[in-house]
Write an enzyme that holds these catalytic residues in place. Sequence first.
Site, PDB file in Angstrom:
ATOM      1  N   ASP A  59      10.064  14.774  -0.565  1.00 18.38           N
ATOM      2  CA  ASP A  59      10.217  13.975   0.177  1.00 18.38           C
ATOM      3  C   ASP A  59      10.186  13.785   1.819  1.00 18.38           C
ATOM      4  O   ASP A  59      10.494  14.730   1.965  1.00 18.38           O
ATOM      5  CB  ASP A  59      12.296  13.669  -0.254  1.00 18.38           C
ATOM      6  CG  ASP A  59      12.313  12.509   0.614  1.00 18.38           C
ATOM      7  OD1 ASP A  59      11.007  11.474   0.930  1.00 18.38           O
ATOM      8  OD2 ASP A  59      13.778  12.342   0.707  1.00 18.38           O
ATOM      9  N   TYR A 151       3.383  -0.939   7.886  1.00 24.49           N
ATOM     10  CA  TYR A 151       2.600   0.163   6.684  1.00 24.49           C
ATOM     11  C   TYR A 151       0.976  -0.152   7.675  1.00 24.49           C
ATOM     12  O   TYR A 151       0.943   1.608   7.803  1.00 24.49           O
ATOM     13  CB  TYR A 151       2.613  -1.058   5.743  1.00 24.49           C
ATOM     14  CG  TYR A 151       1.127  -0.101   4.723  1.00 24.49           C
ATOM     15  CD1 TYR A 151       1.756   1.163   3.950  1.00 24.49           C
ATOM     16  CD2 TYR A 151       0.157  -0.186   5.000  1.00 24.49           C
ATOM     17  CE1 TYR A 151       1.076   1.405   2.617  1.00 24.49           C
ATOM     18  CE2 TYR A 151      -1.045   0.227   3.776  1.00 24.49           C
ATOM     19  CZ  TYR A 151      -0.765   1.161   2.705  1.00 24.49           C
ATOM     20  OH  TYR A 151      -1.558   1.584   2.233  1.00 24.49           O
ATOM     21  N   LYS A 155      -0.831   3.086   8.753  1.00 24.68           N
ATOM     22  CA  LYS A 155      -1.973   4.160   9.030  1.00 24.68           C
ATOM     23  C   LYS A 155      -2.840   3.722   9.798  1.00 24.68           C
ATOM     24  O   LYS A 155      -4.182   4.713   9.791  1.00 24.68           O
ATOM     25  CB  LYS A 155      -2.200   2.845   7.396  1.00 24.68           C
ATOM     26  CG  LYS A 155      -1.875   2.876   5.989  1.00 24.68           C
ATOM     27  CD  LYS A 155      -2.112   4.147   6.207  1.00 24.68           C
ATOM     28  CE  LYS A 155      -1.354   4.168   4.628  1.00 24.68           C
ATOM     29  NZ  LYS A 155      -1.226   5.769   4.131  1.00 24.68           N
TER      30      LYS A 155
HETATM   31  N1  LIG Z   1      -3.860   0.295  -4.181  1.00 20.92           N
HETATM   32  C1  LIG Z   1      -4.225   0.335  -2.971  1.00 20.92           C
HETATM   33  O1  LIG Z   1      -4.972  -0.833  -2.968  1.00 20.92           O
HETATM   34  C2  LIG Z   1      -4.041   0.907  -1.477  1.00 20.92           C
HETATM   35  C3  LIG Z   1      -4.865   0.915  -0.581  1.00 20.92           C
HETATM   36  C4  LIG Z   1      -5.190   1.503   0.708  1.00 20.92           C
HETATM   37  C5  LIG Z   1      -3.748   2.726   0.398  1.00 20.92           C
HETATM   38  N2  LIG Z   1      -3.528   3.307  -0.313  1.00 20.92           N
HETATM   39  C6  LIG Z   1      -2.836   4.558  -0.126  1.00 20.92           C
HETATM   40  O2  LIG Z   1      -3.206   4.988  -0.987  1.00 20.92           O
HETATM   41  C7  LIG Z   1      -1.974   5.784  -1.606  1.00 20.92           C
HETATM   42  C8  LIG Z   1      -1.521   6.360  -2.299  1.00 20.92           C
HETATM   43  O3  LIG Z   1      -1.058   4.532  -3.432  1.00 20.92           O
HETATM   44  P1  LIG Z   1      -1.177   4.680  -4.896  1.00 20.92           P
HETATM   45  O4  LIG Z   1      -1.297   2.694  -4.842  1.00 20.92           O
HETATM   46  O5  LIG Z   1      -2.044   5.394  -5.582  1.00 20.92           O
HETATM   47  O6  LIG Z   1       0.341   4.118  -4.550  1.00 20.92           O
HETATM   48  P2  LIG Z   1       1.548   4.393  -5.625  1.00 20.92           P
HETATM   49  O7  LIG Z   1       2.599   4.008  -5.355  1.00 20.92           O
HETATM   50  O8  LIG Z   1       1.079   4.953  -7.282  1.00 20.92           O
HETATM   51  O9  LIG Z   1       1.517   6.078  -5.419  1.00 20.92           O
HETATM   52  C9  LIG Z   1       1.992   6.599  -3.937  1.00 20.92           C
HETATM   53  C10 LIG Z   1       3.553   8.000  -4.584  1.00 20.92           C
HETATM   54  O10 LIG Z   1       4.039   8.065  -3.649  1.00 20.92           O
HETATM   55  C11 LIG Z   1       4.650   8.335  -3.584  1.00 20.92           C
HETATM   56  N3  LIG Z   1       6.004   8.908  -2.838  1.00 20.92           N
HETATM   57  C12 LIG Z   1       6.623   7.779  -2.053  1.00 20.92           C
HETATM   58  N4  LIG Z   1       7.273   7.946  -1.193  1.00 20.92           N
HETATM   59  C13 LIG Z   1       7.571   9.665  -1.077  1.00 20.92           C
HETATM   60  C14 LIG Z   1       8.213  10.342  -0.554  1.00 20.92           C
HETATM   61  N5  LIG Z   1       9.399  10.111   0.270  1.00 20.92           N
HETATM   62  N6  LIG Z   1       7.712  11.864  -0.966  1.00 20.92           N
HETATM   63  C15 LIG Z   1       7.578  12.078  -1.519  1.00 20.92           C
HETATM   64  N7  LIG Z   1       6.389  11.162  -2.538  1.00 20.92           N
HETATM   65  C16 LIG Z   1       6.331   9.915  -2.365  1.00 20.92           C
HETATM   66  C17 LIG Z   1       5.636   7.596  -5.353  1.00 20.92           C
HETATM   67  O11 LIG Z   1       6.395   8.336  -5.656  1.00 20.92           O
HETATM   68  C18 LIG Z   1       3.933   7.719  -5.381  1.00 20.92           C
HETATM   69  O12 LIG Z   1       3.830   8.584  -6.263  1.00 20.92           O
HETATM   70  C19 LIG Z   1      -1.151   5.349  -0.352  1.00 20.92           C
HETATM   71  O13 LIG Z   1      -1.226   6.654   1.313  1.00 20.92           O
HETATM   72  C20 LIG Z   1      -1.714   4.096  -0.473  1.00 20.92           C
HETATM   73  O14 LIG Z   1      -0.840   4.045   0.899  1.00 20.92           O
HETATM   74  C21 LIG Z   1      -4.034   2.095  -1.484  1.00 20.92           C
END
Ligand SMILES: NC(=O)c1ccc[n+]([C@@H]2O[C@H](COP(=O)([O-])OP(=O)(O)OC[C@H]3O[C@@H](n4cnc5c(N)ncnc54)[C@H](O)[C@@H]3O)[C@@H](O)[C@H]2O)c1
Length: 262
Positions: A59, A151, A155
């Site tokens: 976490d 957010y 980032k």
């Molecule tokens: N999908 C997009 O369009 C996008 C765009 C830009 C950046 N990102 C970044 O890519 C990464 C993954 O995004 P995603 O779309 O796969 O999202 P996602 O929600 O599928 O994955 C995020 C994961 O982080 C975990 N998480 C959340 N809070 C947590 C905590 N306190 N401790 C441990 N784990 C925790 C969640 O359970 C989840 O499995 C993130 O850093 C996100 O900011 C995603």
Amino acid sequence: MSGGDHAPVAAVTGGAGGIGEACVRRLRSDGWQVVVLDIDIDQARAVAERHGAVAHAIDLADERSIEEAAAFVEREVGPCQGLAAVAAHLENPHRPESQDYAEWEDILRVNLTGTFRTLTCFGRGMLERRSGSIVTVGSITAFNSSPLQAYGPTKAAIINISRNLAVAWGRSGIRVNCVCPGPTRTPAVEASYARGERNPDTMIRETALGRLVRPEEVANAIAFLLSEDAGAITGIELPVDSGTLATQLWGLYGGVPEPMER
Ligand SMILES: NC(=O)c1ccc[n+]([C@@H]2O[C@H](COP(=O)([O-])OP(=O)(O)OC[C@H]3O[C@@H](n4cnc5c(N)ncnc54)[C@H](O)[C@@H]3O)[C@@H](O)[C@H]2O)c1
């Protein structure tokens, strides 16, 4: 790289999520032993089972949990050579004057403090061994204004942290780079489209390539930067965004052009 017990160890935080699972899959096929770390331990176990990895809870809002997860990896799996810091607290677009401050604190705690602490905890063993590679996950929201009020700043901070550690740890044999995805079709984002919080068609219009990013395309960039193929690369930000950052001024001139006629 070959698989097996002597394969190098990589940890993926957020490994249960869309981009995280794509990383786990890609790193396993590149021959890494992989530890899937996530707050959603049931999903982490399912991902680990699918790809022959190990699951453990973390976490990012809890400093002891991060310390414990780093110790678990070193003790139970092996010296951690690679870290993909993918976990994040996502956010929906909203106006700044309607910011929910409880959510603001949660996002800063996880994305900013949690990511920094993850890097320092997992970096400790790498520093002792003078060897390691770290990839953080930023976002294209780090580079320009967006309605992701909490957010986006976290980032941007992740880019700054990554560059700081790349220099602080570079001569100790550790590389630190940041991959910055654009809109990526993960299950979390697809669910957000379904709830009407985001519109994929609007997003596609802002890309150069005319399509959104696939999770495995972000994972490919992360796997490259973790690998020895990127041995001289540190302190960079690599957008994986279907050319969204590049289109910025085209809206002034009528938008991104349609394909040329053959
Ligand atoms: N999908 C997009 O369009 C996008 C765009 C830009 C950046 N990102 C970044 O890519 C990464 C993954 O995004 P995603 O779309 O796969 O999202 P996602 O929600 O599928 O994955 C995020 C994961 O982080 C975990 N998480 C959340 N809070 C947590 C905590 N306190 N401790 C441990 N784990 C925790 C969640 O359970 C989840 O499995 C993130 O850093 C996100 O900011 C995603």
